[in-house]
Design a protein around this motif. Structure first.
Motif, PDB file in Angstrom:
ATOM      1  N   ALA A 817     -69.145  44.782 154.965  1.00 10.51           N
ATOM      2  CA  ALA A 817     -67.859  45.193 154.398  1.00 10.51           C
ATOM      3  C   ALA A 817     -68.001  46.439 153.527  1.00 10.51           C
ATOM      4  O   ALA A 817     -67.077  47.260 153.456  1.00 10.51           O
ATOM      5  N   LEU A 818     -69.157  46.574 152.874  1.00  7.62           N
ATOM      6  CA  LEU A 818     -69.401  47.767 152.047  1.00  7.62           C
ATOM      7  C   LEU A 818     -69.744  48.992 152.887  1.00  7.62           C
ATOM      8  O   LEU A 818     -69.850  50.095 152.363  1.00  7.62           O
ATOM      9  N   GLY A 819     -69.953  48.779 154.185  1.00  8.96           N
ATOM     10  CA  GLY A 819     -70.323  49.884 155.061  1.00  8.96           C
ATOM     11  C   GLY A 819     -71.802  50.184 155.086  1.00  8.96           C
ATOM     12  O   GLY A 819     -72.221  51.210 155.636  1.00  8.96           O
ATOM     13  N   ASP A 820     -72.615  49.300 154.488  1.00 11.69           N
ATOM     14  CA  ASP A 820     -74.062  49.512 154.448  1.00 11.69           C
ATOM     15  C   ASP A 820     -74.703  48.708 155.578  1.00 11.69           C
ATOM     16  O   ASP A 820     -75.302  47.645 155.369  1.00 11.69           O
ATOM     17  N   LEU A 821     -74.592  49.239 156.795  1.00  6.43           N
ATOM     18  CA  LEU A 821     -75.111  48.507 157.957  1.00  6.43           C
ATOM     19  C   LEU A 821     -76.635  48.364 157.948  1.00  6.43           C
ATOM     20  O   LEU A 821     -77.143  47.303 158.341  1.00  6.43           O
ATOM     21  N   PRO A 822     -77.409  49.376 157.522  1.00  5.18           N
ATOM     22  CA  PRO A 822     -78.870  49.173 157.498  1.00  5.18           C
ATOM     23  C   PRO A 822     -79.282  48.022 156.580  1.00  5.18           C
ATOM     24  O   PRO A 822     -80.150  47.222 156.938  1.00  5.18           O
ATOM     25  N   ALA A 823     -78.658  47.938 155.390  1.00  2.54           N
ATOM     26  CA  ALA A 823     -78.996  46.837 154.479  1.00  2.54           C
ATOM     27  C   ALA A 823     -78.569  45.503 155.072  1.00  2.54           C
ATOM     28  O   ALA A 823     -79.280  44.493 154.948  1.00  2.54           O
ATOM     29  N   ALA A 824     -77.410  45.479 155.722  1.00  2.00           N
ATOM     30  CA  ALA A 824     -76.952  44.250 156.355  1.00  2.00           C
ATOM     31  C   ALA A 824     -77.874  43.844 157.496  1.00  2.00           C
ATOM     32  O   ALA A 824     -78.181  42.653 157.678  1.00  2.00           O
ATOM     33  N   ALA A 825     -78.339  44.822 158.271  1.00  2.00           N
ATOM     34  CA  ALA A 825     -79.248  44.529 159.381  1.00  2.00           C
ATOM     35  C   ALA A 825     -80.554  43.951 158.868  1.00  2.00           C
ATOM     36  O   ALA A 825     -81.089  42.983 159.435  1.00  2.00           O
ATOM     37  N   PHE A 826     -81.095  44.521 157.786  1.00  2.00           N
ATOM     38  CA  PHE A 826     -82.345  43.990 157.237  1.00  2.00           C
ATOM     39  C   PHE A 826     -82.141  42.564 156.734  1.00  2.00           C
ATOM     40  O   PHE A 826     -82.964  41.679 156.980  1.00  2.00           O
ATOM     41  N   ALA A 827     -81.037  42.337 156.014  1.00  2.00           N
ATOM     42  CA  ALA A 827     -80.774  40.997 155.488  1.00  2.00           C
ATOM     43  C   ALA A 827     -80.658  39.980 156.614  1.00  2.00           C
ATOM     44  O   ALA A 827     -81.158  38.845 156.513  1.00  2.00           O
ATOM     45  N   SER A 828     -80.009  40.370 157.702  1.00  2.46           N
ATOM     46  CA  SER A 828     -79.839  39.428 158.806  1.00  2.46           C
ATOM     47  C   SER A 828     -81.175  39.112 159.467  1.00  2.46           C
ATOM     48  O   SER A 828     -81.408  37.971 159.896  1.00  2.46           O
ATOM     49  N   THR A 829     -82.074  40.100 159.568  1.00  5.08           N
ATOM     50  CA  THR A 829     -83.385  39.819 160.176  1.00  5.08           C
ATOM     51  C   THR A 829     -84.206  38.882 159.300  1.00  5.08           C
ATOM     52  O   THR A 829     -84.941  38.032 159.819  1.00  5.08           O
ATOM     53  N   GLN A 830     -84.091  39.017 157.981  1.00  4.47           N
ATOM     54  CA  GLN A 830     -84.813  38.111 157.091  1.00  4.47           C
ATOM     55  C   GLN A 830     -84.330  36.672 157.282  1.00  4.47           C
ATOM     56  O   GLN A 830     -85.120  35.738 157.428  1.00  4.47           O
TER      57      GLN A 830
END
Length: 993
Positions: A817-830
């Motif tokens: 929602a914040l538009g930070d897809l790289p951070a979201a992608a890393f969080a999802s992989t964890q």
């Protein structure tokens, strides 16, 4: 014949042999004629150039004598060389050529012989630059510029560089040299040789921060050499100098390049051949053994002299027992002797050796510290990392790693932490006999079996004693033509005796011979020491003498040099130029403007008060131990200690915050390397924040530093530091709440801390949302980053897994929602890695986003290792060994490039088990042995146990049941057993009792 003026003035024969012109005024006459080579120089002009306003009693007569001496020097260089110097009505001329001498004598000539030709290296330099400008061929242009720059041996005209009449000539030469360096750097960049371009530019950039072309070339070279933080630092330094010295901003071209580097413009990337050479090749890396870290011993610019009996004694004692302590006062040479002994030992035995400087530890530790601080510093020095689960006490793991590796551990400067160092040494040496400790200290460690070697000052009773040899060697580094006549040797011997043969005092005195000859030096020293106030009458005289030497050296400094020296002593660390300027320079009004920092620093290095240490990533600067103690006194006396410590703290608060923004990006390796090199600064900045109860700074520092330490596994002492930051008075805002969440995560084992974690997350959400004006984008991002991290221990335990999936999912959706897809992608992989490891399906990202694609486009190599881990687990579950093996190979390469040695250890073991399952026992041995060696080196219990179980299964399949059982029994780890069963469905070693 060649006249050389690009450095100390001298002559060179046609065969390349250097000829020194022994008298200063004769060298001045030679320079005055060489500037106008081939033209007549009037006698009055010569006299003015050589003597200026300080004329001798009979100038013309003295000039004739110097000309006669010059003719002799020319003859000595080449037979018949005197014919090059002629006199006439127009003045005195040094010709460009002369006929060769005839056999009949020096003055006779034969027209048939080949004549003498004379060149000046400065003119040769100019001609090479002209040829390079006109060359269209890149290779030819590069070689011409290299040849031109190689002619420089130092400052043009050396001792005459301050002469007013030479200023235009020297200024032009310097400008041409800078242009040549810039052109060479640009040519090297064009050829794809970014690192060589950096090597050319970095030494010049420190002295010319205002130069835009040089700044741009260095920024681009550093960017292409994968040193992104340093590239940005060069721009910032250029911008700051322009603002403070000229009130200007960087030009548009430089600013545009800065923006493109920030944006990671792909068009800035280097050529393929440069990129290939900058990164390890996969096939080469796969065969490199993962053994102990490269041994690290300090490298000194000056040679090691004397001390032969002491070296033999140290070597002998190291063979007799595991602990040898070299004792002596400050400045006596303990460190140099110990390092040289370590070098000789490693050359003979091939064993590893590590150097750990304990001077960075404060003298007053917190109560009940025990050996923990020393253990942590040693762990950082040898590359040991702290695991996040199933890990033993740091000291136990460090002991196991050191005993497994063996070799020599050199503990330097133990005196102020003698009790802690003694406890550490006792714990490590009690665990085995593979390791030897060599310590330096001003007092014994007091352990049973400690062999003590008291190091006395150098002998200084006769002109041929070690102290005199030492002084002359150091003095000739700054005064090459220091005479060796009996009078001078006698004066030097007395000087050394007055300084009690202390190497540090001799170094400091020798540095002054550039300005004072030994006789005047002795006179000044005698007066100064006789008037010295000695506050500690009971101290040994040599300690008072060293203080006197430092007092005297201090008195010779100008104000900017004094200010810089004392400010460098705010903490016992080594510095880069950029950090020195940021922390030590005054912003506007003050005695040390930014433009004065580098000249003052160079002067302090020349005076041996600051040590310049070349490293892989540029020169660092530090104070000698005794000089640091003295300068720290001056800092307190000036009332500046609190102010400089605050500037230091704020500088690193900004730096580590900047690093945090880049750790999960294509530039992670650059920033990991940068922060690792600055750990001592960060440790002191944090400790200072805690000591002065600056809660806001302490929280910011530890929060931003947390992510670097989590990625690298350098988490020793992290929980205690988080608690210290949380306990400081300060705003209980969102950042403070993030620290409390991390404390809850690290405080207990999974399952036991669930309630504390959830409570801390609720508090974090409330404080972030209730901030005045609403939470900023950065604050929300930081909260969500901590939230997904806090979900990981919840995902480990079945009872809290559903709650952990919810907490992590909210973080992922919030980041999207914040538009930070790289951070979201890393969080999802964890999150998904933990789910897959527990046997549950992955969730993936919302709205159809592809985490792997996002992370690859973003350049997040660490995130990719987690994606590959998920792919490996899923492929093993699906029975697709080809996909699993490909993921393991790529993850191994990524981990090795990042320096994530725990990850590398894991993936080497996976590849070993794949080889074993395929029947390739040779390949299995290679991978599993590398994994075990690396696991033991860094103290990774789980990964080392995993490799050990693999080797046990390999031994069983080779029929060695006894070895298989022994290895199996030494590797008890539920996690490692689960991993083994994932690769080998029915491992025989786990089915045996």
């Amino acid at each position: 014949m060649k006249i050389e003026v690009l450095g100390p003035i001298r002559l060179r024969t046609s065969t390349g042999q250097a000829v020194e012109v022994r008298e200063r005024k004769v060298r001045a006459v030679l320079a005055a004629l060489a500037v106008d080579l081939g033209d007549a120089v009037p006698a009055d002009t010569l006299i003015d150039r050589v003597w200026g306003g300080d004329l001798p009693a009979h100038p013309t007569r003295v000039l004739q004598a110097k000309l006669s001496q010059l003719r002799s020097a020319l003859d000595e260089t080449e037979p018949g060389g005197r014919a090059l110097l002629s006199s006439g009505p127009g003045g005195h001329r040094l010709s460009t050529s002369a006929p060769a001498p005839a056999a009949g004598g020096p003055g006779a000539t034969r027209e048939t012989d080949r004549g003498l030709n004379v060149a000046v290296d400065a003119e040769e330099f100019r001609q090479l630059i002209v040829r390079a400008r006109g060359s269209e061929a890149l290779a030819e242009r590069t070689e011409l510029l290299r040849a031109a720059l190689q002619l420089w041996r130092g400052e043009p005209y050396a001792e005459l560089r301050d002469a007013t009449w030479l200023a235009p000539e020297i200024g032009q030469l310097h400008e041409l040299r800078l242009e040549a360096a810039e052109s060479l750097a640009e040519a090297l960049l064009e050829a794809g040789q970014a690192q060589e371009s950096v090597t050319v530019l970095e030494p010049l950039a420190a002295h010319h921060p205002l130069r835009a072309r040089l700044t741009r070339a260095l920024m681009l070279a550093l960017h292409r050499a994968h040193r992104h933080p340093d590239a940005l630092g060069v721009y910032e330094r250029h911008r700051r100098h322009l603002a403070e010295e000229l009130g200007a901003d960087p030009d548009p071209e430089t600013s545009h390049l800065h923006v493109r580097i920030l944006q990671q413009d792909p068009q800035l990337q280097d050529r393929p051949q440069d990129r290939d050479s900058a990164l390890p090749r996969p096939h080469a890396a796969a065969h490199r053994p993962a053994a102990a870290p490269t041994p690290r011993l300090p490298v000194f610019a000056s040679s090691f002299l004397g001390r032969t009996p002491e070296l033999r004694e140290v070597e002998l004692r190291l063979t007799r027992g595991p602990l040898v302590t070299v004792l002596g006062i400050g400045g006596v040479g303990k460190t140099r002797l110990a390092v040289r002994a370590a070098e000789l030992l490693t050359e003979k035995s091939g064993d590893a050796a590590w150097f750990v400087d304990l001077s960075s530890l404060d003298a007053c530790p917190p109560p009940d510290t025990g050996p923990a601080r020393v253990a942590r510093l040693v762990a950082e020095s040898i590359g040991l990392t702290q695991l996040r689960e199933e890990s033993r006490d740091l000291l136990d793991r460090l002991t196991a790693a050191l005993q497994a590796t063996g070799g020599l551990l050199l503990l330097d400067n133990c005196e102020h932490v003698a009790d802690e160092a003694a406890r550490f040494a006792h714990a490590v040496l009690s665990a085995g006999n593979a390791l030897t400790i060599l310590a330096t200290s001003r007092e014994p460690l007091g352990l049973p079996g400690e062999q003590r070697l008291a190091l006395t000052p150098l002998s200084a009773q006769a002109p041929d004693d070690d102290a005199v040899t030492f002084f002359l060697d150091r003095a000739r580094a700054v005064t090459p033509d220091l005479p060796e006549d009996p009078h001078t040797l006698a004066v030097v011997a007395e000087l050394c005796r007055r300084l009690d043969g202390l190497p540090l005092a001799l170094e400091l005195a020798a540095a002054q011979t550039a300005a004072l000859d030994p006789t005047r030096l002795l006179d000044r020293l005698t007066d100064r020491l006789d008037l010295l106030s000695r506050p500690e009458r009971g101290a040994p005289r040599r300690q008072q003498t060293l203080r006197g030497m430092l007092d005297w050296s201090w008195s010779l400094l100008d104000e900017p040099e004094r200010v810089l020296l004392r400010r460098l002593a705010v903490h016992p660390v080594s510095w880069t130029v950029e950090t020195i300027e940021s922390v030590c320079a005054d912003s506007q009004d003050g005695p040390l403007r930014c433009a004065a920092v580098v000249p003052a620093l160079v002067s302090l290095v020349d005076r041996s008060l600051v040590v310049a240490e070349p490293t892989e990533h540029g020169t660092r600067y530090r104070l000698l131990e005794s000089v640091g103690a003295y300068a720290a006194e001056q800092l307190r006396l000036a009332g500046e200690r609190e102010h400089i410590a605050r500037l230091h703290r704020e500088h690193w608060r900004t730096e580590i915050s900047c690093a945090q923004d880049h750790l999960f990006s294509a530039h992670a390796r650059d920033w990991v390397r940068r922060i690792r090199a600055e750990r001592a600064h960060l440790r002191h900045a944090f400790a200072e924040a805690v000591a002065v109860q600056d809660g806001a700074a302490a929280v910011d520092l530890i929060l931003a530093w947390f992510w670097h330490r989590w990625i690298t596994g350098e988490t020793a002492g992290l929980l205690d530091e988080l608690r210290q930051a949380a306990a400081c008075p300060g705003p209980h805002d969102g950042a403070h709440a993030q620290v409390q969440v991390l404390i809850a995560v690290l405080s207990g084992s999974p399952g036991e801390s669930t309630a504390d974690i959830l409570e801390a997350l609720d508090r974090l959400r409330d404080r972030t949302e209730s901030s005045p004006g609403g939470p900023s984008h950065r604050a929300q991002r930081s909260r969500l980053q901590v939230q997904w991290f806090a979900a990981t221990p919840l995902l480990v335990v079945p009872e809290s897994r559903a709650r952990g999936r919810q907490v992590a999912g909210e973080a992922v959706e919030g980041l999207v929602a914040l538009g930070d897809l790289p951070a979201a992608a890393f969080a999802s992989t964890q999150r998904d890695w933990f789910l897959l490891d527990a046997g549950e399906p992955a969730v993936g990202m919302p709205d159809g986003h592809d985490a792997e694609q996002i992370l690859r486009e973003h350049g997040d190599d660490y995130g990719l290792t987690q994606v590959l881990g998920m792919r490996h687990i899923q492929a093993e579950r699906d029975g697709d060994r080809e996909v699993s093996a490909a993921a393991a190979r790529e993850a191994t390469d990524l981990s090795r490039r990042l320096g994530a040695r725990g990850e590398e250890c894991f993936w080497e073991a996976i590849q070993g088990l794949h080889a074993l399952d395929a029947g390739d026992h040779t390949g299995a041995h290679g991978h599993l042995d590398r994994s075990l060696a690396l696991g033991r080196t860094i103290g990774s219990d789980i990964e080392a146990g995993f490799a050990t179980l693999g080797l046990a299964e390999l031994a069983a399949r080779e029929g060695d049941q006894a070895r298989a059982a022994a290895l199996r029994d030494s590797a008890v780890s539920p996690t490692a057993e689960r991993w083994l069963r994932r690769i080998l469905s029915e491992p025989s070693v786990l089915s045996r009792s």
